[in-house]
Enzyme design. Sequence first.
Site, mmCIF file in Angstrom:
data_model
loop_
_atom_site.group_PDB
_atom_site.id
_atom_site.type_symbol
_atom_site.label_atom_id
_atom_site.label_comp_id
_atom_site.label_asym_id
_atom_site.label_seq_id
_atom_site.Cartn_x
_atom_site.Cartn_y
_atom_site.Cartn_z
ATOM 1 N N MET A 131 14.869 73.536 -37.488
ATOM 2 C CA MET A 131 16.801 73.211 -37.794
ATOM 3 C C MET A 131 17.062 73.531 -38.375
ATOM 4 O O MET A 131 18.800 73.717 -38.567
ATOM 5 C CB MET A 131 16.224 71.619 -38.140
ATOM 6 C CG MET A 131 15.178 70.755 -37.747
ATOM 7 S SD MET A 131 15.292 69.044 -37.568
ATOM 8 C CE MET A 131 14.198 68.283 -37.634
ATOM 9 N N GLU A 133 19.326 75.599 -40.628
ATOM 10 C CA GLU A 133 20.940 77.264 -40.730
ATOM 11 C C GLU A 133 21.364 78.158 -41.619
ATOM 12 O O GLU A 133 21.420 76.918 -42.555
ATOM 13 C CB GLU A 133 21.491 77.429 -39.165
ATOM 14 C CG GLU A 133 21.240 77.142 -37.878
ATOM 15 C CD GLU A 133 22.139 76.627 -37.201
ATOM 16 O OE1 GLU A 133 22.539 76.987 -37.230
ATOM 17 O OE2 GLU A 133 21.348 76.890 -35.814
ATOM 18 N N ALA A 136 23.900 75.293 -42.024
ATOM 19 C CA ALA A 136 23.382 74.217 -41.570
ATOM 20 C C ALA A 136 22.180 73.673 -42.503
ATOM 21 O O ALA A 136 21.734 73.727 -41.303
ATOM 22 C CB ALA A 136 23.942 74.438 -40.258
ATOM 23 N N THR A 164 9.346 77.237 -42.456
ATOM 24 C CA THR A 164 7.807 76.843 -43.401
ATOM 25 C C THR A 164 7.124 77.411 -42.025
ATOM 26 O O THR A 164 7.440 77.294 -40.495
ATOM 27 C CB THR A 164 7.458 75.085 -43.874
ATOM 28 O OG1 THR A 164 8.989 75.405 -44.208
ATOM 29 C CG2 THR A 164 6.158 75.647 -44.362
ATOM 30 N N GLU A 250 7.993 62.266 -40.169
ATOM 31 C CA GLU A 250 8.102 63.453 -41.949
ATOM 32 C C GLU A 250 8.506 63.260 -43.097
ATOM 33 O O GLU A 250 8.301 63.398 -44.170
ATOM 34 C CB GLU A 250 9.339 64.391 -41.524
ATOM 35 C CG GLU A 250 9.302 65.166 -41.641
ATOM 36 C CD GLU A 250 10.383 66.677 -41.840
ATOM 37 O OE1 GLU A 250 10.802 66.499 -40.536
ATOM 38 O OE2 GLU A 250 10.850 67.842 -42.780
ATOM 39 N N GLN A 287 -0.454 57.377 -80.107
ATOM 40 C CA GLN A 287 0.238 55.663 -79.300
ATOM 41 C C GLN A 287 0.840 56.243 -78.188
ATOM 42 O O GLN A 287 0.813 55.722 -76.872
ATOM 43 C CB GLN A 287 0.354 54.171 -79.955
ATOM 44 C CG GLN A 287 0.590 53.323 -80.023
ATOM 45 C CD GLN A 287 0.976 52.117 -80.382
ATOM 46 O OE1 GLN A 287 2.398 53.085 -81.288
ATOM 47 N NE2 GLN A 287 1.567 50.822 -80.334
ATOM 48 N N LEU A 345 2.918 66.709 -72.122
ATOM 49 C CA LEU A 345 1.650 66.271 -72.785
ATOM 50 C C LEU A 345 0.138 67.447 -73.257
ATOM 51 O O LEU A 345 -0.497 67.132 -73.701
ATOM 52 C CB LEU A 345 0.732 65.223 -72.200
ATOM 53 C CG LEU A 345 1.626 64.018 -72.245
ATOM 54 C CD1 LEU A 345 0.731 62.626 -71.763
ATOM 55 C CD2 LEU A 345 1.515 63.536 -74.398
HETATM 56 C C1 LIG Z 1 10.453 75.190 -49.349
HETATM 57 C C2 LIG Z 1 11.605 75.290 -48.258
HETATM 58 C C3 LIG Z 1 11.415 75.114 -47.573
HETATM 59 C C4 LIG Z 1 12.043 74.307 -46.039
HETATM 60 N N1 LIG Z 1 11.043 73.763 -44.468
HETATM 61 C C5 LIG Z 1 11.967 74.106 -43.366
HETATM 62 C C6 LIG Z 1 11.795 73.533 -41.871
HETATM 63 O O1 LIG Z 1 10.240 73.920 -41.970
HETATM 64 N N2 LIG Z 1 11.782 73.945 -41.463
HETATM 65 C C7 LIG Z 1 13.183 73.109 -41.434
HETATM 66 O O2 LIG Z 1 14.414 73.413 -40.047
HETATM 67 N N3 LIG Z 1 14.282 73.447 -42.557
HETATM 68 C C8 LIG Z 1 13.245 73.536 -44.200
HETATM 69 N N4 LIG Z 1 14.505 73.584 -45.049
HETATM 70 C C9 LIG Z 1 15.503 73.100 -45.369
HETATM 71 C C10 LIG Z 1 15.336 72.085 -46.165
HETATM 72 O O3 LIG Z 1 16.020 71.183 -44.930
HETATM 73 C C11 LIG Z 1 17.362 72.041 -46.448
HETATM 74 O O4 LIG Z 1 16.907 73.285 -47.381
HETATM 75 C C12 LIG Z 1 17.811 70.641 -46.892
HETATM 76 O O5 LIG Z 1 17.975 69.851 -45.425
HETATM 77 C C13 LIG Z 1 19.310 70.680 -47.296
HETATM 78 O O6 LIG Z 1 20.000 72.113 -46.168
HETATM 79 P P1 LIG Z 1 20.676 73.005 -47.440
HETATM 80 O O7 LIG Z 1 20.230 73.939 -47.997
HETATM 81 O O8 LIG Z 1 21.964 73.867 -45.956
HETATM 82 O O9 LIG Z 1 21.896 72.258 -48.598
HETATM 83 P P2 LIG Z 1 22.955 71.758 -48.288
HETATM 84 O O10 LIG Z 1 23.057 70.574 -47.185
HETATM 85 O O11 LIG Z 1 23.702 73.105 -48.409
HETATM 86 O O12 LIG Z 1 23.541 70.351 -49.840
HETATM 87 C C14 LIG Z 1 24.044 71.226 -51.085
HETATM 88 C C15 LIG Z 1 23.903 69.976 -51.746
HETATM 89 O O13 LIG Z 1 24.797 68.846 -50.637
HETATM 90 C C16 LIG Z 1 24.711 67.684 -51.072
HETATM 91 N N5 LIG Z 1 25.229 66.805 -49.983
HETATM 92 C C17 LIG Z 1 25.091 67.545 -48.482
HETATM 93 N N6 LIG Z 1 25.693 66.320 -47.536
HETATM 94 C C18 LIG Z 1 25.977 65.129 -48.732
HETATM 95 C C19 LIG Z 1 27.002 64.230 -48.063
HETATM 96 N N7 LIG Z 1 26.547 63.958 -47.267
HETATM 97 N N8 LIG Z 1 26.483 62.890 -49.258
HETATM 98 C C20 LIG Z 1 26.146 63.961 -50.516
HETATM 99 N N9 LIG Z 1 25.554 64.925 -50.725
HETATM 100 C C21 LIG Z 1 24.842 65.859 -50.176
HETATM 101 C C22 LIG Z 1 22.677 67.808 -50.967
HETATM 102 O O14 LIG Z 1 22.582 67.101 -51.230
HETATM 103 C C23 LIG Z 1 22.391 68.708 -51.786
HETATM 104 O O15 LIG Z 1 22.332 67.966 -52.893
HETATM 105 C C24 LIG Z 1 12.545 73.896 -46.232
HETATM 106 C C25 LIG Z 1 13.718 74.327 -46.672
HETATM 107 C C26 LIG Z 1 13.043 74.797 -48.769
HETATM 108 C C27 LIG Z 1 13.828 75.250 -49.386
#
Ligand SMILES: Cc1cc2nc3c(=O)[nH]c(=O)nc-3n(C[C@H](O)[C@H](O)[C@H](O)COP(=O)(O)OP(=O)(O)OC[C@H]3O[C@@H](n4cnc5c(N)ncnc54)[C@H](O)[C@@H]3O)c2cc1C
Length: 385
Positions: A131, A133, A136, A164, A250, A287, A345
Amino acid sequence: MSALDLPKPAWWTDEHSMLAESTRSFLHKEFVPHLDRWSEAGIMDREAWTKAADAGLLSASIPEEYGGAGGDYSHEAVIAHEIGLAGADSWGWAIHGPIVAPYILHYGTEEQKKNWLPKMATGELVAALAMTEPGAGSDVQGIRTKAERSGNGWVLNGSKTFITNGQHANMVVVAAKTDPSAGAKGTSLFVVETDNAPGFRRGRKLKKLGLDWADTSELFFDDMKLPAEALLGPEPNQGFYQMMRSLPQERLTIGGAAVAMMERALTLTIAYVKERKAFGKPVMDFQNTQFELADMKTEATMAKAFYDTCVGLHIEGRCDTATASMVKYKLSDLQNTIVDRCLQLFGGYGFMDEYPISRMYRDARIQRIYGGTNEIMKLLIARTL
Ligand SMILES: Cc1cc2nc3c(=O)[nH]c(=O)nc-3n(C[C@H](O)[C@H](O)[C@H](O)COP(=O)(O)OP(=O)(O)OC[C@H]3O[C@@H](n4cnc5c(N)ncnc54)[C@H](O)[C@@H]3O)c2cc1C
């Protein structure tokens, strides 16, 4: 012995006990001896997927008619728990089993189920879910990968990141725009088989803070031709609905991993502080140590009770989005706090790689981010206020 002695939930049967036992012995034979080597290599052995399939770990809730064991989500929950207790948190099992397989089972046509589910059960196909990008993540509606009709089929263009199982996967469920003018409602899911597929390219195995042997990667689709049957389900533009319906499972699974890690952290820490001496007595005798562990055991027990309840609700089809979001958010937050307090700890040894608590500290951090960040979980919960 486990640090948490909560009685088994109402949905637990002898069958679950047997599954827990067989999963534990499998993981201790086929996974645990290799964890250090896999961590060094940054990836697990591909054969380990096939061995796990042979042991029935990839098909617990796939119906028997499609080659699975015919269980339900509670069986997946048992396996998830054992994976966490064994310290195999880097394994992208959850994506393959309780995450991608249900997409095929719930939304696939009969032909698609017959084609993909048996191969997922045998490990011939290893699944990924793409999902996210570069531009996004939280904002799934903002994806730019697109699929355009071409003859009977489709042409896929775009790139995904943080995926993943990105190196081992040969079956990738890809979210793509099929009607860019329709916003979220113009999204579809495609099941892309990648073996020798022109237009498909794997990018880097990404270096990261934790989950050392998870092959999290970038994936690229350049004018990739897909047959009509690659579209998941009978019609396009159902992707957003399919994803939203599937995300609670999930999120519950992430909560399950959190419970298992808390349990493991406490078990390891209790054993350590009973051995380690300071000022002439075991660290357990202070303690502060007892109060810390008593408090953590209480919090972890509350978390497990909430999680067990939600698994029960989910197998009855009654765990809604907000409740699953609470599980994901609160349990992953608590997991991070508890692992941090346990590490304290251990003193300096807790910072050393050879002590598992150190790896757990690094592995825990992602749980608050993936599967929807904890901030997004709070947004979903807030909608019910
Ligand atoms: C090890 C790993 C494995 C992963 N595996 C997969 C996978 O298998 N498939 C897949 O599709 N994705 C995968 N992901 C992606 C993961 O789901 C995304 O990183 C996650 O959804 C956050 O998106 P982003 O990194 O673009 O952060 P962003 O969306 O850019 O967010 C940045 C910050 O802004 C905050 N934020 C964003 N929007 C809002 C809002 N409306 N209100 C308040 N705060 C907000 C977020 O909480 C975060 O703190 C993986 C990521 C990692 C690191």
